[in-house]
Design a protein around this motif. Structure first.
Motif, PDB file in Angstrom:
ATOM      1  N   ASP A  51       0.650   6.472  10.245  1.00 49.78           N
ATOM      2  CA  ASP A  51       1.318   7.063   9.088  1.00 49.78           C
ATOM      3  C   ASP A  51       0.903   6.293   7.834  1.00 49.78           C
ATOM      4  OD1 ASP A  51       3.061   7.943   7.094  1.00 49.78           O
ATOM      5  OD2 ASP A  51       4.761   8.107   8.471  1.00 49.78           O
ATOM      6  N   ALA A  52      -0.031   6.845   7.078  1.00 53.87           N
ATOM      7  CA  ALA A  52      -0.579   6.178   5.890  1.00 53.87           C
ATOM      8  C   ALA A  52       0.497   5.944   4.839  1.00 53.87           C
ATOM      9  CB  ALA A  52      -1.733   6.987   5.307  1.00 53.87           C
ATOM     10  N   VAL A  97       4.193   2.287   1.888  1.00 55.30           N
ATOM     11  CA  VAL A  97       5.568   1.931   1.508  1.00 55.30           C
ATOM     12  C   VAL A  97       5.917   0.534   2.037  1.00 55.30           C
ATOM     13  CG1 VAL A  97       8.004   2.519   1.918  1.00 55.30           C
ATOM     14  CG2 VAL A  97       6.373   4.303   1.258  1.00 55.30           C
ATOM     15  N   PHE A  98       5.512   0.240   3.277  1.00 54.96           N
ATOM     16  CA  PHE A  98       5.787  -1.077   3.857  1.00 54.96           C
ATOM     17  C   PHE A  98       5.185  -2.184   3.005  1.00 54.96           C
ATOM     18  CE2 PHE A  98       4.304  -4.704   6.301  1.00 54.96           C
ATOM     19  CZ  PHE A  98       5.493  -5.165   6.841  1.00 54.96           C
ATOM     20  N   TRP A  99       3.883  -2.079   2.718  1.00 55.18           N
ATOM     21  CA  TRP A  99       3.211  -3.148   1.974  1.00 55.18           C
ATOM     22  C   TRP A  99       3.724  -3.244   0.541  1.00 55.18           C
ATOM     23  CZ3 TRP A  99       1.327  -7.142   4.125  1.00 55.18           C
ATOM     24  CH2 TRP A  99       0.750  -7.063   5.388  1.00 55.18           C
ATOM     25  N   GLN A 100       4.066  -2.136  -0.077  1.00 54.23           N
ATOM     26  CA  GLN A 100       4.630  -2.191  -1.427  1.00 54.23           C
ATOM     27  C   GLN A 100       5.971  -2.918  -1.409  1.00 54.23           C
ATOM     28  OE1 GLN A 100       4.469   2.010  -2.474  1.00 54.23           O
ATOM     29  NE2 GLN A 100       2.733   1.638  -3.843  1.00 54.23           N
ATOM     30  N   ALA A 101       6.794  -2.677  -0.390  1.00 54.88           N
ATOM     31  CA  ALA A 101       8.080  -3.364  -0.278  1.00 54.88           C
ATOM     32  C   ALA A 101       7.886  -4.856  -0.014  1.00 54.88           C
ATOM     33  CB  ALA A 101       8.917  -2.732   0.842  1.00 54.88           C
ATOM     34  N   HIS A 104      -3.215  -3.006  10.362  1.00 52.39           N
ATOM     35  CA  HIS A 104      -4.371  -2.110  10.359  1.00 52.39           C
ATOM     36  C   HIS A 104      -4.772  -1.693   8.941  1.00 52.39           C
ATOM     37  CE1 HIS A 104      -0.747   0.380  10.623  1.00 52.39           C
ATOM     38  NE2 HIS A 104      -1.406   1.229   9.844  1.00 52.39           N
ATOM     39  N   ALA A 105      -3.900  -1.896   7.963  1.00 53.00           N
ATOM     40  CA  ALA A 105      -4.230  -1.508   6.582  1.00 53.00           C
ATOM     41  C   ALA A 105      -5.331  -2.412   6.045  1.00 53.00           C
ATOM     42  CB  ALA A 105      -2.996  -1.620   5.693  1.00 53.00           C
ATOM     43  N   TRP A 139      -2.171  -1.160  -3.531  1.00 53.04           N
ATOM     44  CA  TRP A 139      -0.774  -0.763  -3.455  1.00 53.04           C
ATOM     45  C   TRP A 139       0.130  -1.773  -4.135  1.00 53.04           C
ATOM     46  CZ3 TRP A 139      -1.494   0.159   2.418  1.00 53.04           C
ATOM     47  CH2 TRP A 139      -2.157   1.369   2.628  1.00 53.04           C
ATOM     48  N   ALA A 140      -0.247  -3.052  -4.055  1.00 54.01           N
ATOM     49  CA  ALA A 140       0.560  -4.114  -4.655  1.00 54.01           C
ATOM     50  C   ALA A 140       0.304  -4.242  -6.150  1.00 54.01           C
ATOM     51  CB  ALA A 140       0.286  -5.436  -3.958  1.00 54.01           C
TER      52      ALA A 140
END
Length: 191
Positions: free
Chosen positions: A37-38, A43-47, A179-180, A188-189
């Protein structure tokens, strides 16, 4: 193989051992990657990195001239642990139920926080990149290595055992999204 007069094999044939069935090909990983799920990864890495205030730099690009005169140059310092010291470190990590890698990352994070005076520091960790959720990942031939950012918030009130446990939990959480690509994570950051 054939044997020479003195009874040794000449190496012209295999040892008679059957090769195992081939593992999955690299396409297996590519298909797995496409199924991730891209948006959830983004969203995970931004958080995880949303509270980070810029890069963690050991040397500031805009250093005061008076400070430069006093701190000019650099020094390489190598520290090698002998077997006894390494054994004590491994034993301590085992007692704390963490890996030596986690212990080293925790120490590095503390050093960065003290030197940079930042509440949250980020450093890169190179990982094998073979996700545990990818069936038979260890059998696939191909390059999986990746670098992921490890953000560490200052946690002054914790005991050593609690701090190490927190670091271990952070690593486990980050590995779910290892995996990102680093380029995507940086984008993203907002880096």
């Amino acid at each position: 193989g054939r044997r020479s007069r003195d009874g040794e094999r000449d190496g012209t044939e295999d040892a008679g051992e059957a090769l195992g069935a081939p593992g999955p090909d690299y396409g297996h990983y590519v298909r797995w990657l496409a199924d991730q799920d891209a948006e959830a990864t983004k969203v995970f890495w931004q958080a995880e990195l949303g509270h980070v205030d810029g890069a963690t730099l050991l040397a500031s690009p805009s250093v005061n001239t008076a400070e430069t005169d006093q701190r000019e140059g650099f020094e390489l310092i190598y520290t090698r642990l002998d077997r006894e010291e390494t054994g004590r470190l491994r034993s301590f990590a085992q007692q704390q139920r963490v890996t030596v890698n986690t212990f080293v990352q925790a120490a590095w994070a503390l050093l960065l926080q003290r030197h940079t005076r930042k509440e949250t520091v980020v450093f890169g960790a190179t990982i094998a990149g073979r996700p545990p959720s990818l069936h038979r990942a260890d059998e696939i031939i191909g390059l999986f290595i990746n670098t992921i950012p490890i953000p560490v918030k200052r946690q002054s009130g914790l005991k050593v055992a609690e701090y190490l446990e927190s670091m271990q939990e952070t690593n486990a959480r980050l590995r779910e999204y290892e995996h990102a690509s680093l380029a995507d994570v940086q984008r993203w950051a907002g880096s």
